[in-house]
Design an enzyme around this catalytic site. Structure first.
Site: not given
Ligand code: BGC
Length: 742
Positions: A294
């Protein structure tokens, strides 16, 4: 022969459902790649890192550097907001043009968060958030919403979706609770699996599919303090009981990728947890796809979690634990550090090859090597009128009627109403997180054609019958003017107050109290003091505490964040065209100090008073599974095909359901079981199956469920899934049967 089999297994041929056989191509490409090119594939940056600050535009110099110097494999996100299909195509073409100039012409895979519809394409159709999909208890809705999302993503040129979110919503304060399927593991399992199939099952080579990404593996959803990205303490027995099954099912359903939990469980950041990322995910669940980090989470092993002593150490820990691709996302440090790690023999070439093999396989599967560019033939899939109809149907089926004193709803034709409150004219408050922007708050990106609740009422009962005191959204003080509301109420027959939460996503949605804000309560009191019936619509992601207000409301309609069709669904429910059939996918708590989930064990409900220790502590404001209808349903004749079950047999459980009211309605029949005695204190009831049916007034139907040993299993002290011999209860409504498992 043995070697061939080993090779085929390694190359991913034993891969899940939808992936195709590109093993030979992947292996041949892998052989040609330099170490720098391989490491680059494992690097993902956000579009801002190669953009020029304008939405939809790249900076030619930065893009060239990213692709030719660092050989990056993937890009994600938007700068700020959604773009048109044409803008997406233009930008993705520029990116792939640059990729095609690279030595091996390896295309970039672009990933987006299309969480409840294609978040980032203007005019896309947005569906109810997962919490509302779960309330519909209609698995077909979960699947079809995913299919349309895939079609609109792919029409936009994007072939990788960061969804579905499979985190079990067992912490109502968590700001991502609305993205979850609620507190029940079984609902999360079947809805999540349906979504994965919706995204992928057509075959990733087809223009109607995208690679899905189950997230966030795992345990992210129950931070002890309720705040996003903060630690969870979940013993492994509980992780396996409530948080893992959704991922196991999604793997079996063919999910192509997984995103890792940003936070820590029991003090171990998941991005550095080799046991979870490799032993459980790969060896036990048999997952063959790509594991992406993530946001910035490899760096954070050093900067936040302090389990790595340097940025290099963080990369080593993350990659060796099992992360295949790092969402860096602003720079190329990951590539530089990983190269250093490989040179210092801190990460093996086998591990690099394994990760790159998975990434290339996904790129082959989604057809990027055949055609890296946005597929012109997919454009026609965007924005079909029937998507909007379906968004309405989905929202209507999710809408949950929590209170309806004296059958005040549906309102009678010819009625004159006041529509007020902060969400009466807000599209943001109807849609919530991930709606044309990350936070979903900015009204200006919503399609003009999308209706607000006020507009939907005006359309339905005529402008002359609807007055309002409201302005647009939560920031307009007019929405909280009590006197204006009370005065206006004098001129109508009923007041519809649209309350709840404004849109938020992730940490900006952190909250210190779930009490309904005082200014909203004041609106309810003012409306009530007018003497007119008060119908409250709750557009909210989480259950706001409303216990002290319940008596002031004649009807309560929980609409969640229900997407593009939300306003029409609310109005058609209030006016009676839609007979509500949504039921709660969580226990709506009564008090902050008394949050008990429906599948608690008996002792969680004990409130000892001297010798009277009878459990009564499951006392939510509205129970899990609760939701009213404009008709009534009665159960009779619960039958079990056998009163004995063994490991290889199936019992048929049937029940007769009759619509005893005066109008047609949909209804979810829910089957629960209870293990009377077990080596681990058993849950008082667990949802094991549900079926949504529709019955005409007076109609009767027999609903049958198949139940087997697997449906009854739980995780024991040795962390094994077992069904222990003994007596089990089966419960449907108030009816109960018993059988013996040997
Ligand atoms: C979130 C994810 C997301 C990623 C990309 C992160 O901050 O936790 O769920 O897919 O960003 O945007």
């Amino acid at each position: 022969m043995k070697h061939l089999i080993t090779f085929l297994l390694m190359a991913g041929l034993a891969s899940t459902g939808t992936s195709q056989n590109h093993a030979a191509e992947v292996e041949s490409l892998l052989k040609k790649m330099t170490i720098e090119e391989k490491i680059g594939q494992m690097t993902q940056v956000t579009i801002g890192a190669v953009g020029n600050g304008k939405e939809g535009e790249t900076d030619a110099v930065k893009l060239k550097e990213a692709i030719q110097k660092y050989h990056i494999g993937s890009i994600l996100n938007v700068d700020q907001h959604a773009m048109s299909v044409a803008e997406w195509h233009r930008m993705l073409t520029a990116i792939q043009d640059e990729a095609m100039k690279s030595r091996l012409e390896i295309p970039i895979i672009y990933g987006l968060d299309a969480i409840h519809g294609q978040t980032y394409t203007l005019e896309s159709t947005l569906f109810p958030q997962n919490i509302a999909i779960a309330a519909s208890r209609n698995i077909g809705i979960a699947k079809k919403a995913a299919k349309i999302t895939a079609a609109e993503l792919r029409a936009s040129g994007v072939r990788w979706n960061f969804g579905p979110m499979l985190d079990c919503g067992r912490q109502v304060y968590w700001s991502r609770f609305p993205e979850s399927y609620g507190e029940d593991t079984y609902i999360g399992k079947v809805m999540g699996s349906a979504a994965v199939k919706g995204y992928e099952e057509d075959g990733l080579g087809k223009t109607t599919s995208v690679a899905s990404c189950m997230k966030h593996y795992m345990g992210y959803s129950n931070p002890r303090n309720g705040k996003d990205r903060t630690p969870a303490y979940i013993p492994e027995i509980e992780l396996r009981e409530h948080y893992l099954p959704q991922f196991r099912e999604a793997v079996a359903s063919g999910a192509s990728s997984v995103m890792i939990n940003s936070s820590l469980i029991n003090g171990v950041p998941t991005h550095g947890d080799k046991y979870l990322l490799t032993d459980v995910l790969r060896k036990e669940l048999g997952f063959k796809g790509v594991a992406v980090s993530d946001w910035e989470d490899i760096k954070r092993l050093y900067t936040w979690h302090k389990v790595a002593s340097s940025p290099l150490d963080a990369v080593v820990i993350g990659v060796n634990a099992g992360v295949d691709m790092s969402m860096v996302p602003y720079d190329f440090s990951f590539a530089t550090l990983l190269l250093e790690a490989v040179n210092k023999k801190l990460v093996s070439m086998e591990r690099i090859d394994e990760a790159v093999r998975r990434i290339l396989t996904m790129k082959y599967n989604v057809g990027l090597f055949a055609n890296p560019y946005p597929e012109k033939e997919a454009i026609g899939q965007f924005g079909k009128p029937e998507y909007k109809d379906f968004a309405f149907e989905a929202a209507a089926e999710a809408t949950t009627l929590l209170k309806n004193t004296n059958n005040i709803l549906p309102l009678k034709p010819g009625i004159k109403i006041l529509v007020a409150g902060p969400s009466a004219q807000s599209k943001a408050a109807l849609n919530g997180a991930w709606s044309y922007t990350w936070q979903g708050k900015d009204e200006k990106w919503y399609p003009e054609s999308e209706l607000t609740i006020l507009e939907a009422f005006q359309q339905k009962i005529g402008r002359e019958n609807v007055i309002t005191t409201s302005g647009i959204g939560y920031d307009d003080p007019a929405n909280f003017e009590v006197k204006a509301l009370r005065d206006a109420a004098q001129n109508v027959d009923a007041v519809v107050l649209c309350l709840g939460e404004n849109a938020y996503a992730e940490s900006p949605g952190n909250i210190f109290t779930l009490d309904m804000p005082t200014e909203q309560k004041e609106l309810i009191r003012a409306a009530k003091s007018s003497g007119k019936p008060v119908i409250v619509v709750l557009n909210q992601g989480r259950p706001l505490f409303i216990t002290d207000m319940v008596n002031e409301m004649d009807a309560i309609l929980l609409a969640y964040w229900s997407g593009s069709g939300g306003a029409k669904a609310i109005v058609s429910t209030i006016m009676g065209d839609n007979n509500p059939s949504g039921i709660l996918p969580f226990s709506y708590p009564k008090y902050p100090g008394d949050i008990v989930l429906y599948d608690h064990i008996f002792t969680e409900t004990i409130r000892e008073v001297f010798n009277n220790n009878v459990g009564t502590g499951y006392d939510p404001l509205f129970a899990f599974g609760f939701g009213l209808s404009y008709t009534t349903f009665e159960y009779s004749d619960l039958k079990l095909s056998d009163n004995k079950m063994s490991a290889n047999t199936t019992i048929k459980v049937s029940v007769t359901v009759q619509n005893t009211g005066s109008r047609q309605g949909k209804h979810s029949v829910e089957l629960y079981t209870h293990d009377q005695y077990a080596s681990i204190a058993p849950s008082v009831r667990r949802l094991r199956a549900f079926q949504k049916i529709e019955l005409k007034a007076g109609e009767k139907k027999t609903v049958t469920f198949d139940l087997n040993a697997e449906d009854l299993e739980f995780v024991n002290a040795q962390l094994k899934r077992v069904t222990e011999p003994g007596e089990f209860d089966v419960m449907i409504g108030e009816l109960k049967g018993t059988f013996d498992y040997r």
